[in-house]
Design an enzyme around this catalytic site. Structure first.
Site, PDB file in Angstrom:
ATOM      1  N   ASN A 105      19.847  50.477  28.441  1.00  0.00           N
ATOM      2  CA  ASN A 105      19.615  50.234  29.863  1.00  0.00           C
ATOM      3  C   ASN A 105      19.991  48.822  30.300  1.00  0.00           C
ATOM      4  O   ASN A 105      20.146  48.569  31.491  1.00  0.00           O
ATOM      5  CB  ASN A 105      18.135  50.493  30.189  1.00  0.00           C
ATOM      6  CG  ASN A 105      17.789  50.174  31.623  1.00  0.00           C
ATOM      7  OD1 ASN A 105      18.135  50.912  32.541  1.00  0.00           O
ATOM      8  ND2 ASN A 105      17.121  49.050  31.840  1.00  0.00           N
ATOM      9  N   TYR A 168      31.403  44.712  37.434  1.00  0.00           N
ATOM     10  CA  TYR A 168      30.322  45.677  37.249  1.00  0.00           C
ATOM     11  C   TYR A 168      30.879  47.096  37.260  1.00  0.00           C
ATOM     12  O   TYR A 168      30.585  47.910  36.378  1.00  0.00           O
ATOM     13  CB  TYR A 168      29.290  45.492  38.361  1.00  0.00           C
ATOM     14  CG  TYR A 168      28.010  46.276  38.202  1.00  0.00           C
ATOM     15  CD1 TYR A 168      27.033  45.872  37.299  1.00  0.00           C
ATOM     16  CD2 TYR A 168      27.757  47.404  38.975  1.00  0.00           C
ATOM     17  CE1 TYR A 168      25.852  46.577  37.156  1.00  0.00           C
ATOM     18  CE2 TYR A 168      26.583  48.123  38.840  1.00  0.00           C
ATOM     19  CZ  TYR A 168      25.627  47.704  37.931  1.00  0.00           C
ATOM     20  OH  TYR A 168      24.448  48.418  37.798  1.00  0.00           O
ATOM     21  N   LYS A 172      30.988  49.606  33.884  1.00  0.00           N
ATOM     22  CA  LYS A 172      30.207  50.842  33.984  1.00  0.00           C
ATOM     23  C   LYS A 172      31.126  52.062  33.847  1.00  0.00           C
ATOM     24  O   LYS A 172      30.746  53.070  33.239  1.00  0.00           O
ATOM     25  CB  LYS A 172      29.445  50.886  35.300  1.00  0.00           C
ATOM     26  CG  LYS A 172      28.313  49.876  35.415  1.00  0.00           C
ATOM     27  CD  LYS A 172      27.224  50.112  34.389  1.00  0.00           C
ATOM     28  CE  LYS A 172      26.017  49.212  34.619  1.00  0.00           C
ATOM     29  NZ  LYS A 172      24.966  49.404  33.589  1.00  0.00           N
TER      30      LYS A 172
END
Length: 307
Positions: A105, A168, A172
């Site tokens: 996470n 980001y 991802k």
């Protein structure tokens, strides 16, 4: 209180923030009997130690789980460092003799929009998002293989569909391929791997400017609404693997790569222009589960797909 995870040991990274996804996942599993190794570096949302560093945040979160009757061990290392992953696994083995579940996470945010990013910015995201998942998987993998059991969740983001924060979004997106590959190699060992694309208020989204969007996120997209989906995916009864799910606000949906019917072209650009209209029609798309499936879709004979 149920005990579905009574004999399971879970590693959860980026899990110390009270409102965050990682702590929600760890708490949900602990309430149902799982033993938790809870990791959090304690840095600020940009992943920089000098930005709001809280080295004790992981221990404080583990203590909250223990105070609630659960079992938890803290780790405050950087998941971008392979030694942190090995330390997490070693803690689990020393305390409970096994590793069953891995929930990656940990993540970092950014205030830089494309094209105003540099290599350092990208490397920081790669270090946490991609190398973090690789390091923990490599450390846990041999123990999962030995036991013939494992459940892995990697945390992506809807940012993968396009986001001003290019570092980001790009890292991802990389988790799609990484998770699918883990799933491929895990099938022979009863190890599943799935990708989570959560929409929730978190340590990262709390940094957004106040707005009606942020208020709605805070009021209706709590991290606790994501945790049940994660728990099911890492449970004994779920054998789904290699999939991606977007989750938030009390709902979830499956996300797939898909391909339009393959269009015939010759060596002219005109043939491409002609086929493009049909290629953009989404009415008859085929999910793409692997490189081989994509090759077959384009005409490779199925019997040759592994050559």
């Amino acid at each position: 209180m149920s005990n579905e995870f009574q004999d399971r040991v879970a590693l959860v990274t980026g899990a110390a923030d009270r409102i965050g996804l990682g702590f929600a996942h760890a708490s949900y599993l602990a309430e149902r009997g799982a033993k938790i190794v809870l990791n959090d570096l304690g840095s600020g949302t940009l992943g920089l130690v000098e930005q709001g560093f809280k080295p004790d945040i992981a221990e404080e979160a583990a203590q909250r789980i223990r105070d609630a009757g659960g079992e938890a061990i803290a780790n405050n290392g950087d998941v971008g460092d392979p030694a942190t992953a090995q330390a997490m696994v070693s803690s689990a083995l020393e305390a409970w003799g096994r590793v069953d579940i891995l929930i990656n996470n940990a993540g970092v945010a950014s205030s830089a929009f494309f094209p105003d990013i540099d290599a350092d910015e990208m490397h920081r995201h790669v270090g946490v998002t991609l190398l973090g998942c690789l390091n923990t998987a490599k450390a846990a993998w041999p123990h999962m293989v030995e036991r013939g059991y494992g459940r892995i969740i990697n945390t992506g983001s809807p940012a993968c569909f396009g986001n001003p924060i290019a570092s980001y979004a790009a890292t991802k997106s990389g988790l799609f391929g990484f998770t699918r590959t883990e799933a491929m190699f895990g099938q022979a060992h009863n190890i599943t791997a799935n990708l989570l694309l959560p929409a929730a208020i978190s340590r990262l989204t709390e940094g957004l400017p106040e707005s009606p969007f942020k208020t709605h996120l805070r009021d209706h997209f709590g991290a606790e609404k994501v945790a049940p989906v994660v728990a099911h995916l890492v449970s004994d009864q779920c054998t789904v693997t290699g999939e991606a799910f977007t989750v938030g606000g009390g709902k979830f949906a499956r996300i797939v790569y898909a391909a339009s019917p393959a269009q015939e072209i010759d060596l002219t650009m005109e043939s491409v222009a002609s086929g493009l209209t049909y290629a953009m029609d989404t009415s008859d798309w085929t999910p793409q589960g692997s490189t081989a499936e994509s090759m077959v879709h384009l005409g490779m004979p199925p019997e040759l797909e592994q050559m």
